[in-house]
Write a protein that holds these residues in place. Structure first.
Motif, PDB file in Angstrom:
ATOM      1  N   HIS A 190       0.856  -1.182   0.000  1.00  0.00           N
ATOM      2  CA  HIS A 190       0.000   0.000   0.000  1.00  0.00           C
ATOM      3  C   HIS A 190       0.899   1.241   0.000  1.00  0.00           C
ATOM      4  CE1 HIS A 190      -3.014   2.923   1.223  1.00  0.00           C
ATOM      5  NE2 HIS A 190      -3.944   2.019   0.937  1.00  0.00           N
ATOM      6  N   PRO A 191       0.558   2.219  -0.833  1.00  0.00           N
ATOM      7  CA  PRO A 191       1.394   3.425  -0.866  1.00  0.00           C
ATOM      8  C   PRO A 191       1.589   4.059   0.508  1.00  0.00           C
ATOM      9  CG  PRO A 191      -0.151   3.454  -2.686  1.00  0.00           C
ATOM     10  CD  PRO A 191      -0.494   2.246  -1.862  1.00  0.00           C
ATOM     11  N   CYS A 209     -10.768   6.249  -1.956  1.00  0.00           N
ATOM     12  CA  CYS A 209      -9.632   5.850  -1.132  1.00  0.00           C
ATOM     13  C   CYS A 209      -9.312   6.959  -0.152  1.00  0.00           C
ATOM     14  CB  CYS A 209      -8.426   5.544  -2.019  1.00  0.00           C
ATOM     15  SG  CYS A 209      -6.946   5.265  -1.051  1.00  0.00           S
ATOM     16  N   PHE A 259      -6.703   7.608   1.366  1.00  0.00           N
ATOM     17  CA  PHE A 259      -5.354   8.140   1.276  1.00  0.00           C
ATOM     18  C   PHE A 259      -5.180   8.967   0.008  1.00  0.00           C
ATOM     19  CE2 PHE A 259      -0.617   7.303   0.757  1.00  0.00           C
ATOM     20  CZ  PHE A 259      -0.257   8.094   1.831  1.00  0.00           C
ATOM     21  N   SER A 260      -6.266   9.079  -0.788  1.00  0.00           N
ATOM     22  CA  SER A 260      -6.098   9.637  -2.133  1.00  0.00           C
ATOM     23  C   SER A 260      -5.572  11.063  -2.135  1.00  0.00           C
ATOM     24  CB  SER A 260      -7.423   9.557  -2.897  1.00  0.00           C
ATOM     25  OG  SER A 260      -8.425  10.232  -2.163  1.00  0.00           O
ATOM     26  N   CYS A 320      -1.664  10.647  -1.662  1.00  0.00           N
ATOM     27  CA  CYS A 320      -0.971   9.530  -2.303  1.00  0.00           C
ATOM     28  C   CYS A 320      -0.251   9.997  -3.562  1.00  0.00           C
ATOM     29  CB  CYS A 320      -1.994   8.462  -2.671  1.00  0.00           C
ATOM     30  SG  CYS A 320      -1.283   7.043  -3.482  1.00  0.00           S
ATOM     31  N   TYR A 364       0.591   8.024  -5.966  1.00  0.00           N
ATOM     32  CA  TYR A 364       0.189   7.206  -7.107  1.00  0.00           C
ATOM     33  C   TYR A 364      -1.256   7.435  -7.510  1.00  0.00           C
ATOM     34  CZ  TYR A 364       4.359   4.664  -5.649  1.00  0.00           C
ATOM     35  OH  TYR A 364       5.617   4.332  -5.292  1.00  0.00           O
ATOM     36  N   VAL A 365      -1.891   8.446  -6.945  1.00  0.00           N
ATOM     37  CA  VAL A 365      -3.330   8.586  -7.116  1.00  0.00           C
ATOM     38  C   VAL A 365      -3.731   8.750  -8.589  1.00  0.00           C
ATOM     39  CG1 VAL A 365      -3.221  11.063  -6.713  1.00  0.00           C
ATOM     40  CG2 VAL A 365      -5.369   9.839  -6.296  1.00  0.00           C
ATOM     41  N   CYS A 389      -9.267   6.234  -8.154  1.00  0.00           N
ATOM     42  CA  CYS A 389      -9.118   6.060  -6.708  1.00  0.00           C
ATOM     43  C   CYS A 389     -10.230   6.751  -5.945  1.00  0.00           C
ATOM     44  CB  CYS A 389      -7.787   6.635  -6.244  1.00  0.00           C
ATOM     45  SG  CYS A 389      -6.366   5.899  -7.037  1.00  0.00           S
ATOM     46  N   PRO A 391     -11.647   1.464  -2.030  1.00  0.00           N
ATOM     47  CA  PRO A 391     -11.099   0.214  -2.565  1.00  0.00           C
ATOM     48  C   PRO A 391     -11.287  -0.909  -1.562  1.00  0.00           C
ATOM     49  CG  PRO A 391      -9.436   1.964  -2.504  1.00  0.00           C
ATOM     50  CD  PRO A 391     -10.618   2.444  -1.744  1.00  0.00           C
ATOM     51  N   CYS A 415      -5.757  -1.034  -1.953  1.00  0.00           N
ATOM     52  CA  CYS A 415      -5.339  -0.074  -2.971  1.00  0.00           C
ATOM     53  C   CYS A 415      -5.653  -0.674  -4.326  1.00  0.00           C
ATOM     54  CB  CYS A 415      -3.842   0.196  -2.844  1.00  0.00           C
ATOM     55  SG  CYS A 415      -3.175   1.151  -4.204  1.00  0.00           S
ATOM     56  N   ILE A 416      -6.304   0.122  -5.186  1.00  0.00           N
ATOM     57  CA  ILE A 416      -6.687  -0.449  -6.479  1.00  0.00           C
ATOM     58  C   ILE A 416      -5.481  -0.601  -7.408  1.00  0.00           C
ATOM     59  CG2 ILE A 416      -9.110   0.268  -6.487  1.00  0.00           C
ATOM     60  CD1 ILE A 416      -8.217   2.651  -8.223  1.00  0.00           C
ATOM     61  N   ARG A 417      -4.387   0.063  -7.090  1.00  0.00           N
ATOM     62  CA  ARG A 417      -3.249  -0.024  -7.999  1.00  0.00           C
ATOM     63  C   ARG A 417      -2.180  -0.960  -7.453  1.00  0.00           C
ATOM     64  NH1 ARG A 417      -1.025   5.314 -10.129  1.00  0.00           N
ATOM     65  NH2 ARG A 417      -0.315   3.815 -11.678  1.00  0.00           N
TER      66      ARG A 417
END
Ligand code: SF4
Lengths: 601, 280, 344
Positions: free
Chosen positions: A259-260, A295, A297-298, A301, A303-304, A308, A313, A326-328
């Motif tokens: 997770h990021p 999310c 954390f979006s 994050c 990596y957003v 997200c 997620p 996390c979807i990624r």
């Protein structure tokens, strides 16, 4: 105590452990989730670390296992299954019976959790006495055995003591003994080592781990400290903003954080073995009710992507038994624990001494706290003063900063001897040496605005005034990464990390040559600590400011300082460049400190 | 301590006070009583010492008193004196007390010890006793004497409270930080310490006002008022006590005014105290 | 992870309190406390003397318009007060008298002060102790009920009533009680304590009801509010939370964990209020014509009877100091932390 009677099967299907399903806690009166969607399994004999920063809801989850919620919150959904029974649905009487006997709780601050006016012995036997377990003698004997198990004296004299007559480590072990006495099946530990020195912490942790194993008890260990978790937990759950962000076996989570947020957290903690360029996580943890959609954390994050923010997620499986919310999860590449490693400070660098302390003795009244301490600090260098509580590290820094004046010896600044108290030093000396305090909640006047706080040193030392001063304030705020929108905020509106930035900006406003930093990150979350350390490192490089950095955290020393003074009971026991001292310690005390410090990786 | 513990907005102390029922009620009633005391003399049916009929008769809303003066008119005239003396005495007591308390807390050490010992000596006198002792040797006390006596009897109590509050503040690091920057001591007190004491001090002032009224009225009730002829809520009770059986309103009217006023100021003070405990 | 658990604690063990040095430490501490009390009492005497003898001119106040005409009486009073001597001499004489039990002679009736005061002191003590005996259980009871309903309806109602009562001056309460119970509404209790010079006030018990009730109403709200606040604070503490999490039944939590820790602040506030009663009786006794020190004080102040006022104020201040001393000692004895701090 005897060995566990049950044969504990170490399988994925819990036979004696505890299962948490879809647990949710909301605020009373408002439909706002404090925590939600918590699924967790505690297997017998296993220690699960529940890690999170402040505001993550970790303590809320911890006490929920005992069907308890603090005033203002209530458990709104989910199940807590203990041997097939749902603890949350049990009648009140049975819950009380279950607390302590089957699920025990070890509090965060045992010093305030033990009743100050009841003797230790009485408190230990209290529960058994009320439940009518055994005879008076057998209860007393059980209490004595319990104390022996946690390595405490168990004679009458000790049983007659009150909580305030014990040291911090002793109190915590009494709390442990008390929790184990009724032979519970599940143990919830709520940051039980906060505020303890590493040596004591290690002892408490070892005691706990050993008891859990020998009694086949499963434990939920709630903490903010990743390094502690790395040392004691079998599995780790990382919490963020009321949800579990990542869950998996300890080794998997540390070797392959998926997770990021977990990654960002790991990027922000210092290592004992090697210097790192620490990074913080920008922004702050959202409070319940202010959490972003999708999310959680979006908004922070790296990596957003748009997707997200669509929906929360689900936990996605990364490997067997290892999931991340996390979807990624598969797309963001691998991670390396050594990411961010930088070369240690060069021990052979030429030093140009700016501040020297010679033969410093410090007193509080008649008591001498610091004995004959000598060290120096060069331009653009960070020297760390390290020690456990009572080592005199803060006392030394206060004497250097002129906040404490009962001392003898000499503190020389560019060769001139400094007066003892700040008031009797020249304005120029006061300006050039700035002190930053440990607790940013106490060091800023809550009634003043950020602008007033930061511009005051400029006015006082005649550096700038009027419009010019306001401009400088804005510049400084930018430098410490505070938005200019906060200019007219009162300090009471800021978070801890933001406050500490303001305190640093106030120190910078005086354009100092030396900054004395007294444990300035110890009251902050690790991700905030990371960003403050990064900020200080930048200041040192760009402005050549020298820093005296007081801390109890050896790992932090490795990343931030060039030289280190190890203190014990008011004396320097070992000193030298960080690499030398930490890689080849000569003194037994230093070695013990190093080996007791929890380490990651 | 949580890093997220910041409010979206912090309105001013009084702004928050206005949202508190207890405070608003107390404050409103206090204002009403003050308005009554200030404005009523203008509309009073009779003069302050004007005879309106036979003693203890039933004429007028509240009848007449022992001299045959109209009770309602006396009530309307009698507020100003009591309130003015109480407010001034409260102010005096607050200023003196804050000064002693804050200096003791900030200076610490010997100063603190000596100031607080002396303070204890004054505290050994119940408030009314301090006034009575001094009045022994005086004939007819002037109004300012009563103000000073009541004010001085407040001072040690205010000093104790403000020292306590100040102690919690002077040990905080932002005060130490100001010291380390070399700020003047007077500025440290005025700019760093006092602003953080406003809440508790306002609450204390409300409480002191309540007690001021009590003591001032009590002195009147005991017959030690500044001007024996003038209307004064305390004194009115004293004058008409013997007629309580026949004409209770001559006593009860001022009694009720004082009761209403002290209840109101006390509610106000408590509202403020609750706020200052809750807020930062 | 091995057998580290049996290692000695690295932190310094706190020295347990030991009986041997403990006794001496207690004696020293008590002596210091007593010394401070005596010092305070002495400073009080200075203050009383200065306020009565040096601030104004009692002789002029007594004689009023007769000051210039009645030279004989003036000179007699001046001689009795020793006006010719320096203030220091007069103070030393007076203090010497106080210490040896000689309180001087009343100016009003030329009787020895002690003789007049001895009865009234007892009367007042009876009044105050009766009030305390009613007030303490009442205040604690109300506080516990209120804390039980914390922040719900009954609690709010009780607290609002108490708060309103707490602000009202005691003589106002007294007058209202008189109006209610001894005049028009119910005529149950006498409005004044009838006292022939020989009878004691408690010979007519119904006459004591209203004075006691007034004092109780004046003091109870205060004590009760503070006890409730302390109780709530204790109930919110970590150790009560832990006791609950340990599975201890609620009544036991209340009795053993909460009340024990709420008792010390309770004692403090009771002491404060008892000391306050010493002053509160002044008005209540005057209102009900109760033959105690309070009414006597007011009469003496009216008569500018300096020796009487001096003696009575010393007595009232002395009571305050003693009550506080006792409360301090009790609080320390009941607080383990403070207790062990002294003996070690
Ligand atoms: S879901 Fe998106 S925003 Fe959330 S952690 Fe994963 S990448 Fe970041």
């Amino acid at each position: 105590m005897t060995a566990p009677t049950r044969d504990v099967p170490q399988t994925t299907t819990p036979a004696g452990g505890l299962v948490v399903e879809d647990l949710g806690v909301t605020l009373t009166g408002r439909p706002v989730d404090v925590v939600d969607d918590i699924d967790l399994v505690l297997r017998p004999g296993e220690v699960v670390g529940l890690v999170g920063e402040s505001g993550s809801g970790k303590t809320t989850v911890g006490t929920s296992l005992l069907a308890y919620s603090r005033a203002g919150a209530l458990i709104s959904s989910g199940k807590v299954l203990l041997e097939g029974r749902d603890v949350l649905q049990l009648p009140w009487k049975e819950v009380r019976q279950l607390r302590g006997e089957e699920i025990a709780y070890v509090p965060q601050d045992p010093a305030s959790a033990l009743n100050p006016s009841i003797r230790i012995g009485k408190q230990l036997v209290e529960l058994h006495q009320l439940r009518g377990v055994g005879t008076a003698e057998s209860r007393l004997q059980a209490a004595r055995d319990g104390l022996a198990e946690v390595g405490l004296p168990n004679d009458d004299e000790f049983l007659r003591r009150y909580a305030h007559q014990l040291s911090g480590g002793q109190v915590q072990r009494v709390a442990l003994a008390m929790a184990f006495l009724p032979k519970p099946k599940v143990l919830v530990l709520d940051e039980p080592t906060t505020g303890l020195d590493v040596t004591t912490q290690k002892m408490v942790l070892d005691t706990m781990a050993q008891l859990c194993r020998s009694h086949g008890v499963c434990a939920l260990y709630v903490t903010h400290d990743l390094a502690v978790v790395a040392n004691i937990a079998d599995r780790v759950a990382v919490m963020y903003a009321g949800q579990i962000a990542e869950l998996g076996p300890k080794d998997a989570v540390f070797a392959n954080p998926s997770h990021p947020y977990t990654r960002a957290l790991l990027d922000s903690i210092p290592h004992l073995s090697q210097a790192r360029a620490l990074k913080g996580i920008p922004g702050r943890t959202p409070a319940p009710g202010a959490r972003p959609d999708g999310c959680r954390f979006s908004d922070r994050c790296t990596y957003v992507v748009d997707a997200c923010k669509q929906q929360v997620p689900p936990l996605i499986s990364v490997a067997p038994d290892h999931e991340a919310r996390c979807i990624r999860v598969g797309e963001i590449g691998m991670w390396d624990i050594n990411r961010g490693t930088v070369p240690d400070a060069d021990p052979n660098r030429k030093r140009d001494v700016i501040l020297s302390v010679e033969g410093l003795n410090v007193f509080y009244g008649r008591k001498q706290i610091v004995h004959d301490v000598t060290f120096d600090l060069a331009k653009g260098e960070v020297v760390a003063l390290v020690g456990e509580s009572g080592s005199g590290k803060t006392t030394i820094s206060r004497s250097v900063g002129g906040l404490h004046k009962e001392w003898t010896g000499a503190v020389r600044f560019e060769g001139r001897e400094l007066a003892r108290s700040a008031r009797s030093r020249s304005a120029e000396d006061r300006r050039r040496i700035q002190y930053i305090f440990q607790n940013p909640y106490l060091s800023l006047n809550p009634r003043l605005t950020i602008e007033q706080i930061i511009r005051r040193p400029m006015e006082l030392f005649g550096i700038a005034k009027g419009k010019q001063a306001t401009d400088r304030v804005l510049q400084l705020m930018e430098q410490v990464a505070l938005g200019s929108g906060m200019l007219h905020y009162q300090a009471s509106r800021l978070s801890g990390g933001e406050r500490q930035r303001v305190a640093i900006a106030r120190a910078l406003a005086a354009e100092p040559d030396v900054m004395v930093c007294d444990e300035i990150t110890s009251a902050l979350d690790v991700s905030v600590q990371g960003s403050i350390v990064a900020l200080l490192e930048g200041l040192r490089k760009e402005r050549g400011i020298s820093m005296l950095f007081v801390t109890h955290n050896l790992a932090l020393v490795r990343s931030i300082s060039a030289r280190v003074e190890i203190l014990q009971a008011g004396r320097v026991v070992e000193a030298g460049s960080v690499v030398t001292v930490m890689d080849t310690p000569r003194e037994e005390y230093t070695r013990k400190l190093l080996s007791d410090s929890p380490r990651v990786g | 301590m949580s890093t997220t513990a910041s409010l979206p907005s912090t309105p001013s102390f009084l702004g928050r006070a206005m949202k508190q029922k207890r405070f608003v009620f107390g404050f409103t009633v206090t204002l009403l009583v003050i308005a009554f005391a200030v404005l009523a003399p203008l509309v009073a049916p009779y003069g302050e010492e004007e005879t309106a009929g036979p003693p203890y008769s039933k004429g007028g809303l509240f009848g007449t008193d022992y001299l045959g003066q109209d009770v309602l008119s006396r009530l309307m005239h009698g507020g100003q004196g009591v309130l003015l003396i109480s407010v001034l005495a409260t102010l005096l007591g607050m200023v003196l007390g804050i000064l002693i308390g804050v200096v003791a807390a900030y200076a610490g050490g010997w100063w603190d010890e000596v100031l607080m010992r002396l303070n204890d000596v004054l505290l050994a006198f119940p408030q009314i006793l301090l006034a009575l002792v001094v009045l022994t040797a005086l004939q007819n006390p002037a109004a300012w004497v009563i103000i000073v006596l009541v004010g001085v009897s407040h001072a040690p109590r205010v000093a104790r409270v403000s020292r306590g509050v100040a102690l919690g503040i002077v040990s905080r690091d932002f005060v130490v930080a100001a010291e380390a920057l070399g700020e003047k001591r007077s500025r440290v007190i005025v700019a760093e310490v006092l602003p953080n004491m406003i809440g508790p001090l306002l609450a204390e002032a409300g409480l002191r006002l309540t007690y001021s009224i009590g003591v001032v009225a009590a002195l009147g009730f005991l017959g030690f008022a500044a001007d024996p002829g003038a209307a004064n809520w305390g004194q009115m009770m004293n004058e008409n006590r013997l007629g309580l059986q026949t004409q209770p309103w001559a006593v009860l009217a001022p009694v009720l005014m004082i009761a209403i006023f002290t209840i109101a100021t006390n509610l106000m003070a408590d509202g403020l105290a609750q706020l200052s405990q809750r807020g930062d | 992870m091995t057998q580290v658990a049996t290692l000695p604690d690295p932190l310094a063990e706190v020295a347990p309190p030991r009986g041997r040095s403990g006794g001496a430490a207690w004696a020293a501490w008590l002596a210091r406390r007593l010394g401070l009390a005596v010092l305070t009492l002495w400073l009080v005497s200075v203050l009383v003397f200065l306020a009565t003898a040096a601030l104004g001119d009692p002789v002029r106040a007594i004689l009023g318009r007769d000051y210039d005409t009645n030279v004989g009486r003036r000179e007699q009073l001046e001689a009795q007060l020793g006006v010719g001597d320096s203030i220091v001499t007069r103070y030393v004489d007076w203090l010497g008298g106080l210490v040896t039990g000689d309180f001087g002679t009343s100016l009003a009736n030329q009787q020895p002060v002690w003789q007049q005061v001895s009865d009234t002191v007892v009367n007042t003590l009876v009044l105050v102790l009766l009030a305390a005996a009613v007030m303490i259980p009442l205040a604690f009871g109300i506080a516990m009920i209120s804390a039980h309903f914390r922040r719900r309806r009954p609690d709010t109602v009780i607290q609002t009533i108490l708060l309103a009562l707490a602000g009202v001056p005691e003589f106002v309460t007294g007058i209202l009680l008189v109006a209610l119970f001894s005049t028009s509404v119910f005529n149950i209790f006498p409005a004044v304590t009838i006292a022939s010079p020989t009878a004691r006030p408690w010979d007519t018990p119904e006459g004591m009801v209203l004075p006691v009730a007034t004092l109780v109403v004046a003091v109870t709200p205060y004590v009760s509010r503070i006890v409730r606040a302390t109780l709530l604070e204790v109930l919110d503490s970590d150790y009560v939370e832990l006791a609950r999490l340990k599975g201890i039944p609620e009544p036991v939590v209340m009795r053993k964990h909460a009340l024990l820790n709420a008792i010390v602040p309770g004692i403090q506030v009771i002491a404060l209020q008892l000391a306050w009663l010493a002053g509160g009786v002044v008005l209540v006794e005057t209102l009900f014509s109760y033959p105690g020190v309070g009414r006597q004080l007011v009469d003496s102040v009216r008569n500018h009877d300096v020796p009487m006022v001096q003696a009575l104020s010393m007595i009232i201040a002395g009571v305050y100091i003693v009550v506080n001393l006792v409360a301090d000692v009790l609080s320390i004895l009941l607080t383990p932390r403070a207790r062990t701090a002294i003996s070690s």
